[in-house]
Design a protein around this motif. Structure first.
Motif, PDB file in Angstrom:
ATOM      1  N   LEU A  34       1.015  -1.133   0.042  1.00 33.86           N
ATOM      2  CA  LEU A  34      -0.097  -0.018   0.028  1.00 33.86           C
ATOM      3  C   LEU A  34       0.999   1.370  -0.152  1.00 33.86           C
ATOM      4  O   LEU A  34       0.474   2.195  -0.653  1.00 33.86           O
ATOM      5  CB  LEU A  34      -1.055  -0.014   1.111  1.00 33.86           C
ATOM      6  CG  LEU A  34      -2.125  -0.890   1.307  1.00 33.86           C
ATOM      7  CD1 LEU A  34      -2.792  -1.050   2.379  1.00 33.86           C
ATOM      8  CD2 LEU A  34      -2.936  -0.851   0.054  1.00 33.86           C
ATOM      9  N   ARG A  35       1.883   1.285   0.722  1.00 39.82           N
ATOM     10  CA  ARG A  35       2.978   2.295   0.824  1.00 39.82           C
ATOM     11  C   ARG A  35       3.489   2.460  -0.568  1.00 39.82           C
ATOM     12  O   ARG A  35       3.430   3.689  -1.118  1.00 39.82           O
ATOM     13  CB  ARG A  35       3.845   2.320   1.784  1.00 39.82           C
ATOM     14  CG  ARG A  35       3.408   2.375   3.458  1.00 39.82           C
ATOM     15  CD  ARG A  35       4.430   2.159   4.501  1.00 39.82           C
ATOM     16  NE  ARG A  35       3.899   2.287   5.692  1.00 39.82           N
ATOM     17  CZ  ARG A  35       3.762   1.265   6.252  1.00 39.82           C
ATOM     18  NH1 ARG A  35       4.538  -0.085   5.949  1.00 39.82           N
ATOM     19  NH2 ARG A  35       3.390   0.934   7.548  1.00 39.82           N
ATOM     20  N   ALA A  44       0.881   4.055  -2.892  1.00 37.00           N
ATOM     21  CA  ALA A  44       0.945   5.507  -2.527  1.00 37.00           C
ATOM     22  C   ALA A  44       2.101   6.261  -3.301  1.00 37.00           C
ATOM     23  O   ALA A  44       1.907   7.283  -3.646  1.00 37.00           O
ATOM     24  CB  ALA A  44       0.467   5.861  -1.123  1.00 37.00           C
ATOM     25  N   CYS A  94      -8.193  -1.180  -4.826  1.00 35.71           N
ATOM     26  CA  CYS A  94      -8.117  -2.083  -3.771  1.00 35.71           C
ATOM     27  C   CYS A  94      -8.947  -3.384  -3.907  1.00 35.71           C
ATOM     28  O   CYS A  94     -10.190  -3.202  -4.077  1.00 35.71           O
ATOM     29  CB  CYS A  94      -8.356  -1.371  -2.593  1.00 35.71           C
ATOM     30  SG  CYS A  94      -7.458  -0.161  -1.764  1.00 35.71           S
ATOM     31  N   LEU A 117      -5.105   3.672   3.060  1.00 35.18           N
ATOM     32  CA  LEU A 117      -4.594   4.673   1.860  1.00 35.18           C
ATOM     33  C   LEU A 117      -5.096   5.847   2.393  1.00 35.18           C
ATOM     34  O   LEU A 117      -4.507   7.082   2.253  1.00 35.18           O
ATOM     35  CB  LEU A 117      -5.108   4.308   0.813  1.00 35.18           C
ATOM     36  CG  LEU A 117      -4.294   3.081   0.079  1.00 35.18           C
ATOM     37  CD1 LEU A 117      -5.076   2.626  -1.200  1.00 35.18           C
ATOM     38  CD2 LEU A 117      -2.816   3.446  -0.164  1.00 35.18           C
ATOM     39  N   VAL A 119      -9.592   6.540  -4.754  1.00 35.77           N
ATOM     40  CA  VAL A 119      -9.286   5.073  -4.233  1.00 35.77           C
ATOM     41  C   VAL A 119     -10.631   4.364  -4.710  1.00 35.77           C
ATOM     42  O   VAL A 119     -11.825   4.770  -4.096  1.00 35.77           O
ATOM     43  CB  VAL A 119      -9.001   5.096  -2.824  1.00 35.77           C
ATOM     44  CG1 VAL A 119      -8.948   3.561  -2.049  1.00 35.77           C
ATOM     45  CG2 VAL A 119      -7.873   5.688  -2.371  1.00 35.77           C
TER      46      VAL A 119
END
Length: 99
Positions: free
Chosen positions: A8-9, A12, A27, A56, A67
């Motif tokens: 996820l990081r 982003a 997602c 997020l 998202v």
């Protein structure tokens, strides 16, 4: 769980690197049949994708409008089918970066 947070990081960061045209993030995942589902504060089952999207937005500062969530599927084939039919086709997304 830490592997998911790393992904996820990374997503982003990739999104942020394209300042002039940030990437939307999708997602995917309802869960898996061999693990218990995530639960909300009231005890209701919550798809993994919703928890990923929440992270997020709330923790990494990704705008909510960027998202998207597919939380119906329980396996990889279902992820692909649901992501394509619920998001990619009608939004006309032709290229995806999978992380």
């Amino acid at each position: 769980m830490e592997a998911v947070l790393r992904r996820l990081r990374a997503a982003a960061e990739l999104r942020a690197a394209r300042r002039e045209r940030p990437l939307p993030l999708l997602c995917v995942g309802g869960g898996t049949s061999h693990k218990p589902r995530f639960r909300d504060a009231r005890g209701f089952a919550v798809p993994e994708a919703h928890e990923m999207a929440r992270f997020l937005v709330d923790e990494l500062g990704v705008p909510r409008r960027q998202v998207f969530v597919e939380g119906f599927s329980d396996d990889t084939i279902g992820n692909i089918f649901c992501a394509r039919t619920l998001h990619c086709e009608w939004r006309q997304w032709r290229r995806l970066l999978l992380n």
